[in-house]
Design a protein around this motif. Structure first.
Motif, PDB file in Angstrom:
ATOM      1  N   HIS A 135     -14.729 -43.299  12.955  1.00  0.00           N
ATOM      2  CA  HIS A 135     -14.363 -43.491  14.062  1.00  0.00           C
ATOM      3  C   HIS A 135     -13.818 -42.069  15.174  1.00  0.00           C
ATOM      4  N   SER A 136     -13.051 -41.878  14.247  1.00  0.00           N
ATOM      5  CA  SER A 136     -12.571 -39.892  14.257  1.00  0.00           C
ATOM      6  C   SER A 136     -12.927 -38.996  15.369  1.00  0.00           C
ATOM      7  N   THR A 137     -14.041 -39.418  14.171  1.00  0.00           N
ATOM      8  CA  THR A 137     -15.376 -38.567  15.636  1.00  0.00           C
ATOM      9  C   THR A 137     -15.640 -38.541  16.798  1.00  0.00           C
ATOM     10  N   ILE A 138     -15.703 -40.385  17.057  1.00  0.00           N
ATOM     11  CA  ILE A 138     -16.311 -40.815  18.009  1.00  0.00           C
ATOM     12  C   ILE A 138     -14.482 -40.068  19.126  1.00  0.00           C
ATOM     13  N   TRP A 139     -13.259 -40.813  19.001  1.00  0.00           N
ATOM     14  CA  TRP A 139     -12.800 -39.902  19.510  1.00  0.00           C
ATOM     15  C   TRP A 139     -12.548 -39.165  19.705  1.00  0.00           C
ATOM     16  N   SER A 140     -12.494 -37.883  18.641  1.00  0.00           N
ATOM     17  CA  SER A 140     -12.492 -36.312  19.093  1.00  0.00           C
ATOM     18  C   SER A 140     -12.865 -36.207  20.128  1.00  0.00           C
ATOM     19  N   THR A 141     -14.004 -36.842  20.393  1.00  0.00           N
ATOM     20  CA  THR A 141     -15.160 -36.157  21.897  1.00  0.00           C
ATOM     21  C   THR A 141     -14.304 -36.862  23.011  1.00  0.00           C
ATOM     22  N   ILE A 142     -14.071 -38.413  22.493  1.00  0.00           N
ATOM     23  CA  ILE A 142     -13.539 -39.056  23.895  1.00  0.00           C
ATOM     24  C   ILE A 142     -12.644 -38.579  24.909  1.00  0.00           C
ATOM     25  N   LYS A 143     -11.338 -37.963  23.617  1.00  0.00           N
ATOM     26  CA  LYS A 143     -10.488 -37.954  23.940  1.00  0.00           C
ATOM     27  C   LYS A 143      -9.979 -36.473  24.852  1.00  0.00           C
ATOM     28  N   ARG A 144     -11.612 -35.530  25.113  1.00  0.00           N
ATOM     29  CA  ARG A 144     -11.598 -34.305  25.260  1.00  0.00           C
ATOM     30  C   ARG A 144     -12.009 -35.364  27.251  1.00  0.00           C
ATOM     31  N   LEU A 145     -12.114 -36.476  27.351  1.00  0.00           N
ATOM     32  CA  LEU A 145     -12.239 -36.761  29.145  1.00  0.00           C
ATOM     33  C   LEU A 145     -11.204 -37.011  29.530  1.00  0.00           C
ATOM     34  N   LEU A 146     -10.510 -37.897  28.770  1.00  0.00           N
ATOM     35  CA  LEU A 146      -9.241 -37.909  29.157  1.00  0.00           C
ATOM     36  C   LEU A 146      -7.767 -36.856  28.929  1.00  0.00           C
ATOM     37  N   PRO A 147      -7.479 -37.383  30.522  1.00  0.00           N
ATOM     38  CA  PRO A 147      -6.337 -36.217  31.356  1.00  0.00           C
ATOM     39  C   PRO A 147      -5.003 -36.234  30.242  1.00  0.00           C
ATOM     40  N   ALA A 148      -3.938 -35.645  30.333  1.00  0.00           N
ATOM     41  CA  ALA A 148      -2.519 -36.061  28.965  1.00  0.00           C
ATOM     42  C   ALA A 148      -2.127 -37.381  29.132  1.00  0.00           C
ATOM     43  N   SER A 149      -1.651 -37.457  30.743  1.00  0.00           N
ATOM     44  CA  SER A 149      -1.161 -38.888  31.000  1.00  0.00           C
ATOM     45  C   SER A 149      -1.547 -39.995  30.679  1.00  0.00           C
ATOM     46  N   ALA A 150      -3.052 -39.789  29.984  1.00  0.00           N
ATOM     47  CA  ALA A 150      -3.703 -41.023  29.806  1.00  0.00           C
ATOM     48  C   ALA A 150      -3.742 -41.088  28.423  1.00  0.00           C
ATOM     49  N   LEU A 151      -3.618 -39.851  27.398  1.00  0.00           N
ATOM     50  CA  LEU A 151      -4.021 -40.505  26.215  1.00  0.00           C
ATOM     51  C   LEU A 151      -2.132 -40.277  26.116  1.00  0.00           C
ATOM     52  N   SER A 152      -1.139 -40.248  26.389  1.00  0.00           N
ATOM     53  CA  SER A 152       0.077 -39.965  26.398  1.00  0.00           C
ATOM     54  C   SER A 152      -0.269 -42.248  26.150  1.00  0.00           C
ATOM     55  N   ARG A 153      -0.373 -43.134  26.260  1.00  0.00           N
ATOM     56  CA  ARG A 153      -0.805 -43.854  26.187  1.00  0.00           C
ATOM     57  C   ARG A 153      -1.565 -45.021  25.644  1.00  0.00           C
ATOM     58  N   VAL A 154      -2.298 -43.559  24.401  1.00  0.00           N
ATOM     59  CA  VAL A 154      -3.305 -44.364  23.832  1.00  0.00           C
ATOM     60  C   VAL A 154      -2.677 -44.308  22.310  1.00  0.00           C
ATOM     61  N   PHE A 155      -3.152 -45.633  21.253  1.00  0.00           N
ATOM     62  CA  PHE A 155      -2.095 -45.562  20.120  1.00  0.00           C
ATOM     63  C   PHE A 155      -2.910 -46.020  18.877  1.00  0.00           C
ATOM     64  N   PHE A 156      -2.607 -45.818  17.705  1.00  0.00           N
ATOM     65  CA  PHE A 156      -2.757 -46.255  17.092  1.00  0.00           C
ATOM     66  C   PHE A 156      -1.802 -46.957  16.281  1.00  0.00           C
ATOM     67  N   PRO A 157      -1.950 -47.979  16.096  1.00  0.00           N
ATOM     68  CA  PRO A 157      -0.723 -48.978  14.926  1.00  0.00           C
ATOM     69  C   PRO A 157      -1.479 -49.483  13.591  1.00  0.00           C
ATOM     70  N   ASP A 158      -0.743 -49.398  13.048  1.00  0.00           N
ATOM     71  CA  ASP A 158      -1.505 -49.852  11.507  1.00  0.00           C
ATOM     72  C   ASP A 158      -0.446 -51.517  11.865  1.00  0.00           C
ATOM     73  N   ARG A 159      -0.915 -52.764  11.056  1.00  0.00           N
ATOM     74  CA  ARG A 159      -0.596 -54.079  11.141  1.00  0.00           C
ATOM     75  C   ARG A 159       0.890 -54.468  11.540  1.00  0.00           C
ATOM     76  N   ASN A 160       1.822 -53.392  10.726  1.00  0.00           N
ATOM     77  CA  ASN A 160       3.193 -53.819  10.988  1.00  0.00           C
ATOM     78  C   ASN A 160       3.856 -53.227  11.647  1.00  0.00           C
ATOM     79  N   GLU A 161       2.828 -52.277  12.490  1.00  0.00           N
ATOM     80  CA  GLU A 161       3.515 -51.888  13.533  1.00  0.00           C
ATOM     81  C   GLU A 161       3.262 -52.485  14.670  1.00  0.00           C
ATOM     82  N   LEU A 162       1.764 -53.207  14.969  1.00  0.00           N
ATOM     83  CA  LEU A 162       1.252 -54.086  15.996  1.00  0.00           C
ATOM     84  C   LEU A 162       2.134 -55.095  16.664  1.00  0.00           C
ATOM     85  N   VAL A 163       2.387 -55.478  15.101  1.00  0.00           N
ATOM     86  CA  VAL A 163       3.094 -56.823  15.041  1.00  0.00           C
ATOM     87  C   VAL A 163       4.848 -56.982  14.989  1.00  0.00           C
TER      88      VAL A 163
END
Length: 387
Positions: A211-239
């Motif tokens: 999914h990294s290729t997809i994300w590298s394309t999509i994040k170019r469309l997002l402003p910095a304020s939106a990027l700061s609210r996107v998280f990639f947690p593992d299972r422990n961080e999510l719980v």
């Protein structure tokens, strides 16, 4: 800064903005009900169902317009007309299709900061054969209505209303072949601006290197304020953030599987009841004085008019277009008035000159073409010769 501290800071900042501007929100709602909505009803010949359904999220529109009331009033009208043209009337079949990919956890399940949780799972579909725009539009409208209902029905939320959702975005079914970048771009540039401020954070789940290729394309469309609210947690961080009591078994929690949980989005009424005043705007101490409920009309050329050139009605400290929109004939009338005030003397002289020329031509024609005219001319000339 960990996830909780960052989201708490954002949440506290948003609630502070809400409490600071709650008086303006209430005034804007009164103006919408007294001026904008009746104007739209007359213009579009709306019935009672449409009027009851017309309940925009005023705080979010005010915030998107940097808390400038005059701009927010115009945005409220445009948003209302757009929604009437694109998401009315509600379509139960589209709501059912929405449930295949968008689900909301039960109303008593929230994140640690009290925001409702929605889960989005990718379901492949053919964008050439499916009217995906109608589905996405109505999905966001359903989320907006549910957020309103959460605040209207929750008496404990009067001081800390739920103003946004937390999103769990499950990427398990997403592939390069399934994703449409045109669809993603359209959602980010067209849909979200029409439903502003509803998403507080997005947790990307089941994210892999594919999914990294997809994300590298999509994040170019997002402003910095939106990027700061996107998280990639593992299972422990999510719980750790949500706690097991707030997550389905699918994502490491103690709740029932996602498909077995009650989805409040499927019980949102198709025609939501409008509350006057809504509970999301509580504050007895901020009641509007009677004097502020009286509209004052400003001249189109007044220096206090924020919509210079158009007639404006002022309610309290907020101004709205008298006819609900910028009419070309109002602007033309104002321009003609300004032209007259600037060149009144010259225009008057030209008019008198034209009248004199016209009268002279009529007199000449009468004298030369009629017997009486020639007789009058002969008498005049003979009298003149005797002088």
């Amino acid at each position: 800064m960990d996830i909780y501290s960052l989201l708490q800071a954002n949440c506290d900042r948003l609630l502070e903005q809400y409490q600071t501007n709650v008086r303006d929100v209430r005034m804007l709602q009164e103006t919408m009900l007294k001026d904008i909505l009746p104007s739209v009803v007359d213009e579009l010949s709306l019935g009672k169902e449409e009027v009851d359904w017309a309940n925009p999220s005023i705080f979010h529109l005010l915030r998107r317009n940097n808390f400038t009331k005059s701009f927010a009033l115009e945005a409220i009208r445009k948003n209302l007309i757009w929604r009437l043209g694109h998401v009315w009337p509600p379509d139960p079949t589209i709501t059912a299709k929405m449930a295949e990919s968008v689900r909301c956890l039960p109303s008593d399940i929230t994140d640690p900061l009290g925001r409702p949780i929605i889960v989005i799972q990718f379901v492949p579909f053919d964008t050439d054969t499916v009217d995906y725009k109608a589905i996405v539009y109505r999905a966001f409208e359903q989320l907006r209505c549910h957020l309103n209902d959460v605040n209207h029905n929750g008496t404990e939320r009067t001081d800390r209303p739920a103003l946004q959702y937390v999103v769990l975005l499950d990427l398990k079914g997403l592939s390069m072949r399934a994703i449409s970048f045109d669809l993603v771009s359209w959602v980010l540039t067209d849909v979200i601006p029409r439903f502003p401020g509803m998403l507080s954070a997005v947790f990307m789940l089941n994210f892999t290197w594919t999914h990294s290729t997809i994300w590298s394309t999509i994040k170019r469309l997002l402003p910095a304020s939106a990027l700061s609210r996107v998280f990639f947690p593992d299972r422990n961080e999510l719980v750790n953030y949500f706690t097991p009591a707030a997550l389905p078994q699918d994502y490491g929690g103690n709740l029932e599987p996602l498909l077995d949980l009650n989805d409040p989005l499927q019980s949102v009424p198709s025609v939501p009841v409008v509350h006057h005043p809504p509970r999301i705007l509580p504050s007895p101490a901020l009641s509007v004085p009677d004097i502020l409920s009286t509209s004052i009309f400003l001249s189109p050329t007044s220096a206090l008019n924020p919509f210079y050139g158009y007639p404006v009605a002022v309610l309290g400290t907020s101004a709205s277009l008298h006819h609900g929109r910028r009419r070309k004939r109002d602007l033309a009338r104002t321009l003609l008035r300004l032209l007259w005030l600037r060149w009144r003397g010259s225009i008057t002289s030209c008019i008198w000159l034209c009248l004199l020329v016209f009268a002279a031509r009529l007199t000449r024609r009468w004298v030369l073409q009629s017997r009486d005219g020639r007789e009058v001319l002969r008498v005049f000339l003979s009298s003149a010769s005797n002088w």
